[in-house]
Design an enzyme around this catalytic site. Structure first.
Site, PDB file in Angstrom:
ATOM      1  N   SER A 206       7.370  16.611  51.255  1.00 26.71           N
ATOM      2  CA  SER A 206       6.120  16.385  50.325  1.00 26.71           C
ATOM      3  C   SER A 206       4.846  17.337  50.840  1.00 26.71           C
ATOM      4  O   SER A 206       4.339  17.874  49.964  1.00 26.71           O
ATOM      5  CB  SER A 206       5.662  14.971  50.419  1.00 26.71           C
ATOM      6  OG  SER A 206       5.312  14.408  51.804  1.00 26.71           O
TER       7      SER A 206
ATOM      8  N   GLY B 183       5.813  11.569  53.540  1.00 22.48           N
ATOM      9  CA  GLY B 183       6.456  10.996  54.949  1.00 22.48           C
ATOM     10  C   GLY B 183       7.552  10.544  55.193  1.00 22.48           C
ATOM     11  O   GLY B 183       8.265   9.732  56.037  1.00 22.48           O
TER      12      GLY B 183
ATOM     13  N   ASP C  94      10.918  23.988  55.136  1.00 23.75           N
ATOM     14  CA  ASP C  94      10.361  23.213  54.168  1.00 23.75           C
ATOM     15  C   ASP C  94       9.895  24.097  53.128  1.00 23.75           C
ATOM     16  O   ASP C  94      10.188  23.870  52.007  1.00 23.75           O
ATOM     17  CB  ASP C  94       9.426  21.878  54.506  1.00 23.75           C
ATOM     18  CG  ASP C  94      10.013  21.053  55.094  1.00 23.75           C
ATOM     19  OD1 ASP C  94      11.014  21.116  55.818  1.00 23.75           O
ATOM     20  OD2 ASP C  94       9.360  19.896  55.191  1.00 23.75           O
TER      21      ASP C  94
HETATM   22  O1  PMV Z   1      10.498  15.246  58.161  1.00 23.82           O
HETATM   23  P1  PMV Z   1       9.994  16.686  57.414  1.00 23.82           P
HETATM   24  O2  PMV Z   1      10.494  17.190  56.319  1.00 23.82           O
HETATM   25  O3  PMV Z   1       8.827  17.165  57.904  1.00 23.82           O
HETATM   26  O4  PMV Z   1      11.037  17.901  58.218  1.00 23.82           O
HETATM   27  C1  PMV Z   1      10.897  17.947  59.537  1.00 23.82           C
HETATM   28  C2  PMV Z   1      12.036  19.019  60.135  1.00 23.82           C
HETATM   29  C3  PMV Z   1      12.050  19.476  61.598  1.00 23.82           C
HETATM   30  O5  PMV Z   1      13.009  20.299  61.901  1.00 23.82           O
HETATM   31  C4  PMV Z   1      11.903  18.345  62.408  1.00 23.82           C
HETATM   32  C5  PMV Z   1      10.590  20.207  61.849  1.00 23.82           C
HETATM   33  C6  PMV Z   1      10.490  21.616  61.254  1.00 23.82           C
HETATM   34  O6  PMV Z   1       9.432  22.389  61.462  1.00 23.82           O
HETATM   35  O7  PMV Z   1      11.511  22.180  60.870  1.00 23.82           O
END
Ligand code: PMV
Length: 274
Positions: free
Chosen positions: A82, A77, A121
């Site tokens: 992760s 988080g 991600d």
């Molecule tokens: O916080 P994380 O690692 O889940 O990244 C989210 C990135 C966003 O651009 C806010 C959402 C996405 O799906 O790309």
């Protein structure tokens, strides 16, 4: 059967990437490894796991027949990928081969975790390279590793990606011009990717724009200030915000790391002078 995958940091473009703008992200050395063993009964994690993670395991492996043991040094988080790393590690442990097939399979789990993930991600986690990604399928491999040093400052609080992405969606179309500005900034940033002095202020500007779409917090703003007053070329929240981490690019990470540690902030550096 074992599979492993890296976490990630978003350099710039988070949130706007959900709406078709480009974002740049890079892998980090922190990884998640999943080992799957045959068991009777419903698939489950060997250690503690929430309902959602168990559902993801059952979607990506199968409803029954697997015990998953997870070994990970990616904080949960904190915007460090992760959940994507967990999904990719599971599909690799299941023997899914080929990058495209791994991405497609892992995205089933990411959707369960995040609702409407951009796929950024999972792309970084599978490709293990710095990338520019634009929905739905536009991808450029940018560099094997950054040439500057990154300091990561951990707010100590998790951010809820699903909620934050939904919050941004609820503020549209009013904030669309800000999302457009973030997209334009990512194009600019890519042109000066090797030059920390030019890239830094763009990252700080990206943070300011993320503040305007409502995903920063006073604490994250404070970490950005801390970085800038300790000679960072630029700093911004990285990931969904609401908590998670701030990244700073910096020539000499030592003064910032010392200041962070004195304040009880978890911080680490990687890259050229780490
Ligand atoms: O916080 P994380 O690692 O889940 O990244 C989210 C990135 C966003 O651009 C806010 C959402 C996405 O799906 O790309």
């Amino acid at each position: 059967m074992t599979g492993s995958a890296s976490g990630k940091l978003i350099l710039c473009g988070e949130h706007a990437v959900v709406y078709g703008h480009p974002a740049i992200a890079m892998p980090i050395s922190q990884r998640t490894t999943v080992t799957l063993d045959r068991v009777d009964g419903p698939s489950h994690f060997a250690g503690p796991a929430d309902e959602r993670a168990t559902k993801v395991l059952r979607l990506l492996a199968s409803e029954t027949g697997w015990r998953a043991t997870v070994d990970s040094d990616i904080p949960i988080g904190r915007g460090m990928g992760s959940s994507a790393a967990l999904c990719v590690a599971i599909v690799r442990a299941m023997g899914v081969s080929g990058q495209e097939a791994q991405i497609a399979a892992a995205m089933v789990g990411e959707r369960e975790f995040h609702g409407n993930p951009s796929g950024l991600d999972v792309q970084v986690s599978v490709r293990e390279a710095m990338i520019r990604f634009q929905r739905p399928h536009k991808l450029a491999i940018l560099a094997a590793a950054p040439r500057w040093t990154v300091v990561v400052l951990d707010s100590g609080f998790p951010g809820n990606t699903k909620k934050l992405v939904a919050g941004v969606a609820a503020r549209r179309p009013g904030i669309d011009p800000v999302l457009d500005d973030i997209g334009a900034l990512v194009h600019e940033a890519e042109r000066v990717l090797d030059d920390a002095a030019k890239l830094g202020p763009m990252l700080t500007e990206n943070h300011r724009l993320l503040t305007r779409i409502g995903v920063s917090t006073p604490q994250l703003d404070g970490l950005v200030e801390l970085a800038l007053t300790h000679d960072a070329a630029g700093a911004k929240l990285s990931g969904a915000g609401g908590g998670g981490v701030v990244l700073a690019i910096i020539d000499d990470p030592k003064p910032l790391l010392t200041a962070a540690h004195q304040r009880g902030i978890t911080a680490f550096a990687f890259g050229d002078h780490a």
